[in-house]
Design a protein around this motif. Structure first.
Motif, PDB file in Angstrom:
ATOM      1  N   PHE A 189      10.428  12.203 -15.502  1.00  0.00           N
ATOM      2  CA  PHE A 189      11.626  11.416 -16.345  1.00  0.00           C
ATOM      3  C   PHE A 189      11.092   9.905 -16.775  1.00  0.00           C
ATOM      4  O   PHE A 189      11.771   9.167 -17.014  1.00  0.00           O
ATOM      5  CB  PHE A 189      12.824  11.227 -15.684  1.00  0.00           C
ATOM      6  CG  PHE A 189      13.775  12.782 -15.637  1.00  0.00           C
ATOM      7  CD1 PHE A 189      14.378  13.374 -16.891  1.00  0.00           C
ATOM      8  CD2 PHE A 189      13.350  13.778 -14.395  1.00  0.00           C
ATOM      9  CE1 PHE A 189      14.893  14.575 -16.841  1.00  0.00           C
ATOM     10  CE2 PHE A 189      14.227  14.766 -14.589  1.00  0.00           C
ATOM     11  CZ  PHE A 189      14.863  15.260 -15.761  1.00  0.00           C
ATOM     12  N   GLU A 193      14.156   8.210 -18.453  1.00  0.00           N
ATOM     13  CA  GLU A 193      15.175   8.026 -17.407  1.00  0.00           C
ATOM     14  C   GLU A 193      16.182   7.006 -17.810  1.00  0.00           C
ATOM     15  O   GLU A 193      17.258   7.018 -17.571  1.00  0.00           O
ATOM     16  CB  GLU A 193      14.610   7.706 -15.991  1.00  0.00           C
ATOM     17  CG  GLU A 193      14.087   6.601 -15.738  1.00  0.00           C
ATOM     18  CD  GLU A 193      13.544   6.534 -14.346  1.00  0.00           C
ATOM     19  OE1 GLU A 193      14.048   6.926 -13.556  1.00  0.00           O
ATOM     20  OE2 GLU A 193      12.485   5.888 -14.357  1.00  0.00           O
ATOM     21  N   VAL A 200      19.021  10.443 -13.573  1.00  0.00           N
ATOM     22  CA  VAL A 200      17.742  10.639 -12.622  1.00  0.00           C
ATOM     23  C   VAL A 200      17.143   9.280 -12.185  1.00  0.00           C
ATOM     24  O   VAL A 200      17.574   8.437 -12.585  1.00  0.00           O
ATOM     25  CB  VAL A 200      16.836  11.450 -13.497  1.00  0.00           C
ATOM     26  CG1 VAL A 200      17.214  12.966 -13.694  1.00  0.00           C
ATOM     27  CG2 VAL A 200      16.340  10.637 -14.967  1.00  0.00           C
TER      28      VAL A 200
END
Lengths: 355, 247
Positions: A189, A193, A200
């Motif tokens: 990610f 993210e 996450v």
């Protein structure tokens, strides 16, 4: 590096998985069916998800949802299906979601024909949907190039938070060639993210992803995108310049047309004619400099070869040639293929025109 | 005595809905249930196009706007990637039962493990009160000025009835928000649907009969009685499918 003898569509599908693709949604349409067929079994092997959507419309919106979770998502289709995805692609651009869209193009307009054609250049480069946004368009000419471009496509999509298109005609989708497959990229990610819905990386705050914005914010978004498009032009333009140094005639062609044209150019070179080629690998950003910087004291003509009639890249070419030499075009269309003789004759007629 | 407070999933601001609009109530019910299930940090609200889009701005948790009618497709993409998140769509009748008919029926038929909250107010509220697929026969709208005529526009679509004949959905129910009992039942239904989703049971569908004082051209109080005499006799509240109860 693993070598495999693969069909074009399957090579793209495998490259997508190795590039971190973990979600696919799509709808059957010729000539790209081998992509969903391949991914239907391949994605579950790597913990990804495959959905056969009820339509291209639904499929692109599934990709929109998947992309919002920070996972690498893709869809594939062909001309008529890409038209149906247009709304969703515009939403991806608006909501700033990365995704990869593959168009294995066929004869158009309309339902057209299922045979290969390069009929979607204008759609891909000028208006993949409503609202005046752009997307990077990669146009491979070999299966190895298709693998490499697909493998790296999300890196661009995530860097710019924008959809990316792989545009390849049905010829390349159907042929088989040896390809070197790159190593699996483990999806992270890392690039998503900050904004994705998934919370996450220890992130606890919520996020809104929206394709609708208050007017001042929307204008700001569009200004940002305008700057981004300029940046792509500077940083991300990809082009092959072939035998240009002494060229008196320059062919401009991409994808399958460039492969056929290259054969004709080599033949003409053997006959002593100075012909070269500019092959855009990114159709958007268009490799403007390659054409603008030609030595027009040498160049007597530019020849646009495309597997579509009328030629669709012509205006982009003319904008760089700026009237400094004539621009010619030759093509086949509707699923009628370019062949060696036809392309050779078309170029030869112009090159040898004065004789 | 329960304390009456703002659900943690909602922004501390007015919703943007017209006075007396039951969208605000429906949104609140969903948010209340999410609080009770302690899912505020785990829920993803997939908002559609229409008045329901106002949810984008009042929702504090994860929220995503989707194209008109496509919320079930967007939710499919989200849930397949994040199976542990509580995912629901919030859609109106034009969005769900007209332009999005393919998406809702297909997601239901695949048995996607998310919940659909369907607010049925029998009109296109955001665009100014045009005929919806759910507009009642005889109901006046800006595109049926003399009342909806079945001869040329067919009949109001009954989504619970349609979806309940599919094999995959596990819970399909309709509630009317014009009475205290209706509101209480609706909340129970939403909770059951979310619980079934969290247990991985499959597709759940909650239809909420709501009003539109603005476009019905009615005092909010009068809409309550209108719903009793017109809406509810056609769109009968009840549980249309409950695979848990059948088991």
């Amino acid at each position: 590096m693993e070598k495999r003898f693969m069909k074009g569509c399957e090579a793209i599908a495998e490259a997508a998985v190795r590039g971190g693709g973990r979600f696919f949604a799509g709808y059957p349409i010729t000539p790209q069916n081998e992509i969903p067929e391949y991914l239907s079994w391949r994605l579950p092997e790597v913990g990804g998800a495959f959905v056969q959507g009820e339509s291209e419309v639904a499929s692109i919106n599934m990709v929109y949802g998947a992309a919002a979770t920070g996972k690498r998502a893709l869809t594939s289709s062909s001309g008529p299906g890409i038209s149906l995805k247009a709304e969703g692609i515009s939403y991806l651009a608006s909501a700033q979601l990365p995704a990869v869209i593959v168009n294995i193009s066929r004869g158009g307009p309309g339902l057209g024909s299922i045979q290969p054609a390069q009929s979607d250049y204008l759609q891909a480069t000028k208006a993949l949907g409503h609202g005046g946004f752009r997307a990077m368009v990669f146009a491979p000419a070999t299966l190895q190039e298709a693998v490499d471009l697909t493998y790296n496509a999300w890196d661009y999509a995530e860097r710019y938070r924008n959809p990316v298109m792989i545009l390849m005609d049905g010829c390349l989708g159907a042929i088989m060639e040896e390809v070197e497959l790159p190593e699996m990229k483990e999806p992270t990610f890392e690039n998503t993210e900050e904004w994705c819905l998934a919370r996450v990386g220890g992130r606890t705050d919520s996020h809104m992803i929206t394709p609708i914005l208050p007017e001042p914010a929307l204008e700001l978004l569009n200004k940002g995108k305008a700057m981004q498009y300029k940046m792509w032009e500077m940083l991300d333009t990809k082009v092959e310049e072939f035998m240009l140094e002494d060229a008196e005639h320059v062919v401009v062609a991409y994808g399958i047309a460039a492969r056929v044209a290259k054969e004709a150019i080599l033949r003409l070179r053997e006959e002593g004619y100075k012909v070269g080629m500019v092959r855009p690998i990114t159709l958007y950003p268009f490799p403007k400099a390659s054409l603008d910087n030609l030595d027009y004291s040498l160049v007597k003509g530019v020849i646009d070869i495309e597997m579509t009639i009328p030629a669709q890249m012509r205006e982009d070419i003319e904008l760089q040639v700026k009237g400094r030499c004539p621009v010619h075009e030759y093509g086949r269309s509707g699923g009628m293929l370019l062949d060696d003789e036809g392309v050779y004759d078309a170029i030869a007629e112009i090159v040898k025109g004065g004789e | 005595m329960a304390e009456y407070k703002r659900p943690s999933s909602l922004m501390p601001m007015a919703t943007g809905y017209c006075p007396g609009c039951m969208h605000a109530l429906a949104t609140r019910l969903v948010a209340d249930v999410i609080d009770e299930l302690q899912q505020a940090d785990n829920a993803i609200n997939v908002v559609s196009v229409g008045c329901s889009a106002l949810n984008l701005y009042s929702w504090k948790g994860d929220v995503i706007g989707s194209a008109h009618g496509r919320a079930p497709a967007v939710a499919t993409g989200i849930k397949r990637c994040l199976p542990d998140r509580l995912v629901f769509t919030y859609q109106g009748d034009g969005d769900l039962a007209a332009i999005g008919l393919a998406e809702i029926m297909s997601a239901a038929n695949r048995g996607e493990n998310f919940t659909v909250i369907f607010a049925n107010n029998q009109t296109y509220g955001m665009t100014g009160g045009q005929m919806a697929p759910t507009t009642l026969i005889g109901q006046k709208t800006t595109t049926t000025r003399f009342g909806r005529d079945a001869q040329t526009t067919g009949y109001p679509l009954k989504m619970c009835e349609l979806i309940s004949v599919l094999e995959a959905p596990v819970f399909v129910a309709r509630y009317a928000l014009n009475s205290v009992k209706g509101v209480q039942d609706a909340k129970k239904g939403i909770k059951k649907a979310f619980e079934m989703q969290m247990a991985g049971k499959g597709f759940t569908f909650i239809e909420l009969l709501t009003n539109c004082p603005t476009n019905w051209g009615m005092n909010p109080l009068d809409t309550l009685e209108y719903m009793n005499t017109n809406t509810i006799p056609y769109f009968k509240p009840g549980i249309y499918k409950d695979k848990e109860a059948e088991a």
